[in-house]
Design an enzyme around this catalytic site. Structure first.
Site, PDB file in Angstrom:
ATOM      1  N   HIS A   1      -5.023  -3.251  11.810  1.00  0.00           N
ATOM      2  CA  HIS A   1      -4.902  -4.571  11.175  1.00  0.00           C
ATOM      3  C   HIS A   1      -6.168  -4.924  10.394  1.00  0.00           C
ATOM      4  CE1 HIS A   1      -2.514  -8.123  10.567  1.00  0.00           C
ATOM      5  NE2 HIS A   1      -3.557  -8.904  10.847  1.00  0.00           N
TER       6      HIS A   1
ATOM      7  N   ARG B   1      -5.965  -3.608   7.002  1.00  0.00           N
ATOM      8  CA  ARG B   1      -5.196  -4.511   6.138  1.00  0.00           C
ATOM      9  C   ARG B   1      -6.110  -5.610   5.594  1.00  0.00           C
ATOM     10  NH1 ARG B   1      -0.251  -7.227   4.974  1.00  0.00           N
ATOM     11  NH2 ARG B   1      -0.124  -9.390   5.707  1.00  0.00           N
TER      12      ARG B   1
END
Length: 331
Positions: free
Chosen positions: A275, A278
């Site tokens: 994550h 990202r």
């Protein structure tokens, strides 16, 4: 993709009707339906405890199977606030956790009152969402991102092309882990250098591929196994990324790959994750790409612009740090 098991046997009928509505009409993902199930089970069990309709104090032991709509119709906004205080006082729940519960309760009562007409008044009509602290997301710098890609490229590993393509897509496209493992080969349009992914809430969006992504995918496809791919409910034959067992790669395997490559690059696996990659892509696009915040919202698949705005805070913090670090600052 694997099915998410949702236990509905101990739910009252009106709750299962709501879950059916969210899955079929609102088209929510299985994970979202599972979250609704958990949140509303906890809430309704608390209501029975709060209304003194049970002597059991452990919410986990309370059954809501025979709970009636008459009981639900007596719930007020104060009762919902009491539940949120209970979460804070008993479990030290964070604002983000309480915000999710509020969202579930709001959708639930909107269904009961406005959609199904099962109760007359909506107690959650004026329910506010807990204020969330805006946290600046952790992300890799440009130099660290290059270091990570170089580490993958230098690995003497039979899956090097696959792993390099995975890291490249994360760092360039800012996709979610679930979106990456769900990519099928026929989702990619090489003539237009773009692909389709399924994001949160089963929402489909287009991600455009730059030269690095196209090159990495092509190099992986050249060595991707052609034979022995499993025929299964995961649609492994269509999957872009395959595991050692020649089936669609799992989230856990991708997380393991990212951890391995971060370690090889000398980066802290406790600080960074899939994550965070990202976040890295989004931050780099905003800092170096002169990207409009609305365009970034579309790239990332954020439902709300307020979610995307955290990356403007990243840029603002860097600007402040640049001033503070000026060698004349202490002169």
């Amino acid at each position: 993709m694997k099915n998410v098991y949702i236990n509905i046997e101990d739910n009252p009928g009106f709750l299962n009707s709501f879950l059916d509505y969210t899955a079929t009409i609102l088209n929510k993902s299985q994970n979202t339906v599972k979250e609704y199930t958990y949140d509303l089970n906890t809430f309704l069990k608390y209501i029975l405890y709060h209304f003194k309709m049970t002597n059991e104090k452990d919410l986990k032991q309370i059954s809501i199977r025979n709970m009636s709509l008459e009981t639900v119709s007596k719930i007020t906004l104060d009762d919902i606030h009491s539940f949120l205080f209970y979460l804070t006082n008993t479990y030290n729940s964070k604002a983000a956790t309480r915000a999710r519960k509020v969202s579930s309760i709001r959708v639930f009562f909107n269904y009961l009152c406005n959609k199904a007409g099962l109760i007359e008044k909506n107690p959650a009509q004026n329910l506010e969402t807990p204020k969330l602290d805006k946290r600046i997301p952790k992300y890799l710098t440009l130099d660290d991102s290059k270091k990570l890609l170089e580490a993958v490229n230098d690995m003497d590993d039979r899956n090097k092309e696959r792993d390099y393509a995975i890291i490249t897509l994360f760092l360039n496209c800012g996709m979610r882990l679930s979106e990456l493992v769900g990519i099928n080969i026929n989702d990619i349009d090489f003539s237009e250098n773009k692909m389709t992914v399924i994001g949160k809430g089963n929402k489909e969006r287009t991600i455009y591929l730059n030269k690095a992504c196209v090159r990495a995918i092509h190099e992986y496809l050249d060595v991707r196994p052609k034979d022995g791919i499993k025929t299964d409910k995961l649609n492994s034959r269509k999957a872009l990324f395959l595991s050692e067992r020649r089936e669609r790669i799992s989230k856990r395997t991708v997380q393991h790959i990212v951890d391995k490559e971060l370690t090889a690059a000398g980066l802290d696996t406790k600080k960074y994750s899939t994550h965070k990659l990202r976040h890295t892509a989004a931050t780099l696009m905003y800092q170096y790409g002169n990207v409009d915040i609305r365009a970034l919202q579309e790239v990332l698949g954020h439902e709300s612009i307020s979610t995307t705005e955290i990356y403007t805070h990243v840029a603002n913090k860097q600007a402040r740090d640049a001033i503070e670090n000026n060698p004349l600052s202490d002169f």
